[in-house]
Scaffold this motif. Structure first.
Motif, PDB file in Angstrom:
ATOM      1  N   LYS A 196       0.827  -1.219   0.000  1.00  0.00           N
ATOM      2  CA  LYS A 196       0.000   0.000   0.000  1.00  0.00           C
ATOM      3  C   LYS A 196       0.860   1.268   0.000  1.00  0.00           C
ATOM      4  CE  LYS A 196      -4.029  -2.109   0.360  1.00  0.00           C
ATOM      5  NZ  LYS A 196      -3.531  -3.439   0.061  1.00  0.00           N
ATOM      6  N   GLY A 239      -0.496 -12.360  12.979  1.00  0.00           N
ATOM      7  CA  GLY A 239      -1.698 -11.574  12.686  1.00  0.00           C
ATOM      8  C   GLY A 239      -2.801 -12.375  12.033  1.00  0.00           C
ATOM      9  N   PHE A 279     -11.831  -2.193  21.650  1.00  0.00           N
ATOM     10  CA  PHE A 279     -12.357  -2.872  22.825  1.00  0.00           C
ATOM     11  C   PHE A 279     -11.253  -3.763  23.389  1.00  0.00           C
ATOM     12  CE2 PHE A 279     -12.891  -5.954  19.499  1.00  0.00           C
ATOM     13  CZ  PHE A 279     -13.528  -5.295  18.465  1.00  0.00           C
ATOM     14  N   GLU A 287      -8.405 -12.806  13.946  1.00  0.00           N
ATOM     15  CA  GLU A 287      -8.730 -12.390  15.317  1.00  0.00           C
ATOM     16  C   GLU A 287      -8.890 -10.877  15.327  1.00  0.00           C
ATOM     17  OE1 GLU A 287      -7.015 -14.566  18.796  1.00  0.00           O
ATOM     18  OE2 GLU A 287      -5.599 -15.269  17.275  1.00  0.00           O
ATOM     19  N   GLY A 330      -2.149 -10.226   6.603  1.00  0.00           N
ATOM     20  CA  GLY A 330      -3.523  -9.924   6.992  1.00  0.00           C
ATOM     21  C   GLY A 330      -4.560 -10.827   6.339  1.00  0.00           C
TER      22      GLY A 330
HETATM   23  C1  LIG Z   1     -14.246  -2.716  10.608  1.00  0.00           C
HETATM   24  C2  LIG Z   1     -13.161  -3.343  11.441  1.00  0.00           C
HETATM   25  C3  LIG Z   1     -13.123  -3.046  12.791  1.00  0.00           C
HETATM   26  C4  LIG Z   1     -12.131  -3.619  13.595  1.00  0.00           C
HETATM   27  N1  LIG Z   1     -12.086  -3.297  14.926  1.00  0.00           N
HETATM   28  C5  LIG Z   1     -11.140  -3.817  15.723  1.00  0.00           C
HETATM   29  C6  LIG Z   1     -11.072  -3.476  17.129  1.00  0.00           C
HETATM   30  O1  LIG Z   1     -11.854  -2.683  17.634  1.00  0.00           O
HETATM   31  N2  LIG Z   1     -10.111  -4.057  17.893  1.00  0.00           N
HETATM   32  C7  LIG Z   1      -9.210  -4.917  17.345  1.00  0.00           C
HETATM   33  O2  LIG Z   1      -8.335  -5.407  18.087  1.00  0.00           O
HETATM   34  N3  LIG Z   1      -9.254  -5.262  16.026  1.00  0.00           N
HETATM   35  C8  LIG Z   1     -10.194  -4.741  15.200  1.00  0.00           C
HETATM   36  N4  LIG Z   1     -10.259  -5.080  13.872  1.00  0.00           N
HETATM   37  C9  LIG Z   1      -9.366  -6.126  13.355  1.00  0.00           C
HETATM   38  C10 LIG Z   1      -7.985  -5.660  12.978  1.00  0.00           C
HETATM   39  O3  LIG Z   1      -8.033  -4.536  12.158  1.00  0.00           O
HETATM   40  C11 LIG Z   1      -7.219  -6.762  12.250  1.00  0.00           C
HETATM   41  O4  LIG Z   1      -7.334  -7.952  12.995  1.00  0.00           O
HETATM   42  C12 LIG Z   1      -5.740  -6.377  12.157  1.00  0.00           C
HETATM   43  O5  LIG Z   1      -5.588  -5.231  11.351  1.00  0.00           O
HETATM   44  C13 LIG Z   1      -4.904  -7.518  11.570  1.00  0.00           C
HETATM   45  O6  LIG Z   1      -3.576  -7.089  11.511  1.00  0.00           O
HETATM   46  P1  LIG Z   1      -2.549  -7.701  10.472  1.00  0.00           P
HETATM   47  O7  LIG Z   1      -1.257  -6.975  10.686  1.00  0.00           O
HETATM   48  O8  LIG Z   1      -2.556  -9.157  10.575  1.00  0.00           O
HETATM   49  O9  LIG Z   1      -3.160  -7.360   9.025  1.00  0.00           O
HETATM   50  P2  LIG Z   1      -3.515  -5.989   8.296  1.00  0.00           P
HETATM   51  O10 LIG Z   1      -3.816  -4.889   9.237  1.00  0.00           O
HETATM   52  O11 LIG Z   1      -4.563  -6.333   7.297  1.00  0.00           O
HETATM   53  O12 LIG Z   1      -2.155  -5.640   7.517  1.00  0.00           O
HETATM   54  C14 LIG Z   1      -1.640  -6.452   6.473  1.00  0.00           C
HETATM   55  C15 LIG Z   1      -0.823  -5.596   5.537  1.00  0.00           C
HETATM   56  O13 LIG Z   1      -0.151  -6.436   4.609  1.00  0.00           O
HETATM   57  C16 LIG Z   1      -0.215  -5.860   3.314  1.00  0.00           C
HETATM   58  N5  LIG Z   1      -0.039  -6.907   2.302  1.00  0.00           N
HETATM   59  C17 LIG Z   1      -0.881  -7.932   1.992  1.00  0.00           C
HETATM   60  N6  LIG Z   1      -0.366  -8.694   1.007  1.00  0.00           N
HETATM   61  C18 LIG Z   1       0.827  -8.142   0.662  1.00  0.00           C
HETATM   62  C19 LIG Z   1       1.839  -8.465  -0.301  1.00  0.00           C
HETATM   63  N7  LIG Z   1       1.741  -9.536  -1.117  1.00  0.00           N
HETATM   64  N8  LIG Z   1       2.936  -7.665  -0.383  1.00  0.00           N
HETATM   65  C20 LIG Z   1       3.082  -6.587   0.443  1.00  0.00           C
HETATM   66  N9  LIG Z   1       2.151  -6.251   1.369  1.00  0.00           N
HETATM   67  C21 LIG Z   1       1.047  -7.005   1.502  1.00  0.00           C
HETATM   68  C22 LIG Z   1      -1.612  -5.225   3.310  1.00  0.00           C
HETATM   69  O14 LIG Z   1      -1.751  -4.263   2.312  1.00  0.00           O
HETATM   70  C23 LIG Z   1      -1.669  -4.635   4.711  1.00  0.00           C
HETATM   71  O15 LIG Z   1      -1.132  -3.334   4.748  1.00  0.00           O
HETATM   72  C24 LIG Z   1     -11.202  -4.522  13.025  1.00  0.00           C
HETATM   73  C25 LIG Z   1     -11.223  -4.812  11.657  1.00  0.00           C
HETATM   74  C26 LIG Z   1     -12.188  -4.215  10.851  1.00  0.00           C
HETATM   75  C27 LIG Z   1     -12.178  -4.530   9.370  1.00  0.00           C
END
Ligand SMILES: Cc1cc2nc3c(=O)[nH]c(=O)nc-3n(C[C@H](O)[C@H](O)[C@H](O)COP(=O)(O)OP(=O)(O)OC[C@H]3O[C@@H](n4cnc5c(N)ncnc54)[C@H](O)[C@@H]3O)c2cc1C
Length: 381
Positions: A52, A309, A67, A315, A132
């Protein structure tokens, strides 16, 4: 050439850029950022790659207060958590390569697209994949019309780009994402005609459902979408009640005039890179479907490849951050850059934090399913 500040080496060949670091982290969401921060704090040379134009993953879309417990930043908004993590990355001078989609992960190196249009090869002794999740789609007549979108896409447009994608919405799915996005659409001045949910109960937290209901939005359980109407773009939709086998009940149809339909029917771990690398997978419905087989310390079946993650099971951001830190300590131990005693103390502390997050009826289910994954890991060669 070695950059003195980051100790990260890079050199350019024709049409291709080479970089080198001890650990490459794919994904700059809460999981990847937390992993990189802990690695840098432990003195390990690390680099983050994200596809991104800005870092933070889902966090900068989340204008609501989180939360959970105080330790896990309950009451703090996602955007503030994102700023804190990015601030720490800056202090630690962690390189974050943006606009850099990773195309392939191989033992010892990864291949990515570089912002200048060149191919980028990053040599690394270990890799943490924190890509993610992706939104699940739902097929129904009219689902390809402009105006039908994932709830996450609507959230990005409204909260991140400050663009209203429509004036009146139908939201499909009353899990936390569907409910939170409904409320955020209302905050942005978009009317929400209804939230429909196929199950007989709301899947998300009651606090979110109550907020939406207080704004006079009906949350219709045992209902589904029948069709989106419109020629050039969405101009309406038809919903109906469903029986216990999820068949629509004739005569219960209702029509709404809407110009957008948000689909919030779950997330699936973004496993593509690891699948292409032949990392063994397992299917766990409650964790989002297919996910890479991994053990308690987030090691996959491929040497030097770790996960964190939502990729390791859907989660929350709080658990993604703890898993990021856990993967960082595991990798540091794998590289022999920390003593086993210090590593096991830290792993035990983080695991305890994760256990606390996975308490309560929903958390306990997650915990049980995670334990199943760890058991399966031990039985696969
Ligand atoms: C509406 C909503 C409300 C939420 N509310 C809460 C809350 O209140 N409390 C809470 O704890 N959680 C909440 N969550 C959940 C939380 O946002 C996710 O669980 C968390 O962001 C997961 O983190 P992550 O680092 O695993 O993935 P992500 O935050 O999705 O980050 C993954 C990153 O990897 C990048 N990526 C993917 N594939 C590639 C690739 N091939 N090459 C390079 N980059 C790549 C993506 O672009 C992204 O930037 C909510 C989610 C949503 C959608």
């Amino acid at each position: 050439m070695a950059d003195r500040k980051t100790r990260t080496a890079w050199y350019t060949g024709r049409g291709m850029i080479y970089k080198r670091c001890r650990v490459a982290v794919i994904g700059a969401g809460p999981g990847g950022l937390s992993a990189a921060i802990r690695l840098a704090e432990l003195g390990v040379d690390v680099m983050i790659l994200d596809d991104k134009p800005s870092a933070g993953g889902q966090l900068f879309k989340q204008i609501h207060k989180f939360f959970g417990s105080e330790h896990h930043m309950a009451g703090v908004r996602g955007i503030e958590i994102g700023s804190l993590l990015l601030g720490r990355c800056k202090e630690l001078r962690i390189p974050i390569l943006l606009n850099t989609p990773v195309w392939g992960v191989f033992p010892g190196f990864i291949v990515a697209g570089e912002s200048e249009g060149e191919a980028l090869i990053v040599e690394a002794e270990a890799i943490i994949v924190a890509t993610g999740a992706g939104e699940n789609a739902l097929a129904f007549p009219g689902w390809t019309l402009p105006g039908v979108m994932g709830a996450g896409a609507a959230q990005t447009l409204v909260n991140f780009y400050r663009v209203r994608p429509g004036n009146r919405a139908l939201v499909i799915g009353a899990g936390n994402v569907g409910l939170i996005v409904s409320y955020q659409l209302l905050q942005a001045g978009i009317e929400v005609a209804a939230v429909v949910e196929g199950m007989d109960r709301v899947g998300g937290y009651m606090v979110h459902a109550s907020k939406v209901r207080r704004m006079s939005v009906p949350v219709l359980t045992r209902h589904t979408i029948v069709s989106a109407e419109g020629t050039e773009r969405v101009s309406g939709c038809r919903i109906a009640e469903v029986d216990p086998s999820f068949n629509t009940i004739p005569g219960t149809e209702k029509d709404f005039q809407v110009d957008m339909i948000c689909v919030a029917v779950g997330l699936s771990p973004a496993v593509e890179l690891l699948r292409a690398m032949d990392v063994p997978m397992c299917y766990v419905r409650e964790l989002g479907g297919y996910l890479p087989l991994h053990n308690e310390v987030l090691m996959t079946k491929k040497a030097g490849v770790f996960v964190a993650g939502d990729l390791s099971g859907i989660e929350e951001a709080s658990s993604a951050m703890e898993e990021g830190r856990l993967a960082a300590v595991s990798v540091t131990e794998y590289l022999g850059a920390v003593s086993p005693e210090i590593a096991s103390r830290e792993k035990a502390r983080i695991s305890e934090n994760l256990d606390k997050l996975r308490s309560g009826p929903f958390g306990e289910l997650i915990m049980r399913k995670k334990q199943d994954v760890f058991t399966r890991y031990r039985h696969v060669q």
